[in-house]
Design an enzyme around this catalytic site. Sequence first.
Site, PDB file in Angstrom:
ATOM      1  N   ASP A 177      40.136  56.399  19.268  1.00  0.00           N
ATOM      2  CA  ASP A 177      40.596  56.703  17.911  1.00  0.00           C
ATOM      3  C   ASP A 177      41.510  57.918  17.984  1.00  0.00           C
ATOM      4  O   ASP A 177      41.758  58.445  19.073  1.00  0.00           O
ATOM      5  CB  ASP A 177      39.397  56.932  16.967  1.00  0.00           C
ATOM      6  CG  ASP A 177      39.681  56.401  15.572  1.00  0.00           C
ATOM      7  OD1 ASP A 177      40.685  56.847  14.982  1.00  0.00           O
ATOM      8  OD2 ASP A 177      38.938  55.530  15.077  1.00  0.00           O
ATOM      9  N   HIS A 220      45.338  54.605  14.280  1.00  0.00           N
ATOM     10  CA  HIS A 220      44.197  55.272  14.918  1.00  0.00           C
ATOM     11  C   HIS A 220      44.450  55.473  16.418  1.00  0.00           C
ATOM     12  O   HIS A 220      43.554  55.300  17.229  1.00  0.00           O
ATOM     13  CB  HIS A 220      42.911  54.452  14.712  1.00  0.00           C
ATOM     14  CG  HIS A 220      42.358  54.554  13.323  1.00  0.00           C
ATOM     15  ND1 HIS A 220      41.656  55.648  12.863  1.00  0.00           N
ATOM     16  CD2 HIS A 220      42.416  53.699  12.276  1.00  0.00           C
ATOM     17  CE1 HIS A 220      41.301  55.463  11.598  1.00  0.00           C
ATOM     18  NE2 HIS A 220      41.758  54.277  11.208  1.00  0.00           N
ATOM     19  N   GLU A 248      43.866  50.644   8.703  1.00  0.00           N
ATOM     20  CA  GLU A 248      44.430  51.912   8.230  1.00  0.00           C
ATOM     21  C   GLU A 248      45.668  52.356   9.007  1.00  0.00           C
ATOM     22  O   GLU A 248      45.796  53.526   9.349  1.00  0.00           O
ATOM     23  CB  GLU A 248      43.353  53.005   8.306  1.00  0.00           C
ATOM     24  CG  GLU A 248      42.145  52.697   7.439  1.00  0.00           C
ATOM     25  CD  GLU A 248      41.074  53.767   7.511  1.00  0.00           C
ATOM     26  OE1 GLU A 248      40.619  54.206   6.444  1.00  0.00           O
ATOM     27  OE2 GLU A 248      40.686  54.171   8.621  1.00  0.00           O
TER      28      GLU A 248
HETATM   29  C1  ACM Z   1      37.193  51.459   9.028  1.00  0.00           C
HETATM   30  O1  ACM Z   1      36.158  51.916   8.533  1.00  0.00           O
HETATM   31  N1  ACM Z   1      38.318  52.162   9.024  1.00  0.00           N
HETATM   32  C2  ACM Z   1      37.223  50.142   9.625  1.00  0.00           C
END
Ligand code: ACM
Length: 543
Positions: free
Chosen positions: A194, A274, A338
């Site tokens: 991440d 991410h 995201e």
């Molecule tokens: C997430 O909680 N961004 C998958």
Amino acid sequence: MKKIVFLLLSLISINVFAQDQLKVLPLIPLPKEMKQLDDEFVLSDKSKIVLTNDKFKPEVEYLNIYLNKNYGFTLPVISDLPKEGNYIYITQPDAETGHPDSYTLNMNQNQLLFIVENGEGLFYGIQTLIQLLPLEKAAELKIPCADINDAPRYQWRGMHLDCSRHFFSKQEVKKYIDYMAMYKYNRFHWHLVDDQGWRIEIKKYPLLTSIGSQRKETIIGKPKWDKDGKPSKDDKYDGQPYRGFYTQADIKEVVAYAMARHITVVPEIEMPGHSLAALAAYPQYSCTGGPFETYTKWGVSDDVYCAGNDSTFLFLEDILSEVIDLFPGKYVHIGGDECLKERWKACPKCQKRIADEKLKDENGLQSYFITRIEKYLNSKGRQIIGWDEILDGGLAPNATVMSWRGIKGGLAAAKQKHDVIMTPGQPCYFDHYQSKDKSKEPLAIGGFNPIDSVYAYNPTPMTLPEEGWKYVLGAQGNVWTEYIIDFKGVEYMSMPRMAALSETLWTPKDKKNYKNFIERLKLHAKTLDKMNVNYAKHFLTKK
Ligand code: ACM
Ligand code: ZN
């Protein structure tokens, strides 16, 4: 007169048994069918295991290791029924049932008879047997008898752990896998990368770990944002470098450990968002060229992989090729959630890609990205899973969707005949609060998912037409660790919600009963105490 007294006495004793029969057994998840019996099997070092098929040896070994660790004895394994003494007899059904994960366990004072098609079913049967063993170490272990016929409701029974935001050692990850095994979970979703840390060794790209697995410090508490969206100057940092990663040898060890417990590890390699930790190491795969630092705060970074640069895809394919060599399971989770589109909007290469490929917009570019990666993984015989944002701009042809922003994405994917794993924030995010009294809880990301809401969860939405049900593979509990700094915290947030979700995933819907579950959980808590698990105790006092 004597006869009448005798009759009365025996009636009373039958009655006593009838009461006794209702004795709650500490089984979680509750089996599909179970009939408690007025009998007891006494397991001791005199008992034997009768095994007629060597394929069950690993599960028998697992049981013996468990017995040795907890009670100080193991059972000899023989291939013929013994002339005397009691025994555990493992056999297969006459005809294949097509359910390798089911088991039958018939018990009386002489034998525990497992009828199982496969090691998987036997493993689940052994977990049930282990839950029936007394807690105290003794030479003779009295086991209450029952006839059990058991099989899971869903095929995907998952738990997730974020090892990027905070790092958990290989030993801790194994403990987590043990908790999962206890409740008959079969998928461990390992969130390995991440913005805040890259945690898996990739031999071809050593900077991913030498740079990407470190951050110079970590924000204290929740990040604040100024009105213009910039990080607030009021944010405080701890000034402590943070690091950690798994070597490929560590990964292989964890995968083998999970496999021995019939748990498949699903690695998650996030893209296109991410990805700041990877870009800190290799900024050439971003839109701007960097430089970047591994993120030190929580939230989502604007900088993501450049989708206009072919070398980005080659870089990711190299990484994935090492990943699939480490993880033998069918699925690779490629994230997809995201991904902010600001950089793509301003990047000439990304815009050229949109034009060349005749894509509608940046959502189309996200779909192009995921589809291209899917093509690569499919060519290697693997399937992708992505968070529900992979629906935006069009779903890649073979993708499985993990529905996290509620159930909308799951419904949409199932309607498009794509497999779905349900993990909606409510109630499947176990990083959310489990009590309304936040002052008594460790800082959490927000939300409120008490154990009763987890227990009540039904992964197959009522609004999904029946022809879509088969696409719902199951559900998963997610443990994101921005605010969970150590493994005791992971235990507190996941236990016992993991137990509650296991029953949603395993037990037939019409057999579930929350009050009864809590009674069993109270008994089971003694096992958790013995294991020294830091579980949340709200259920002990809640009505
Ligand atoms: C997430 O909680 N961004 C998958
Ligand atoms: Zn770009």
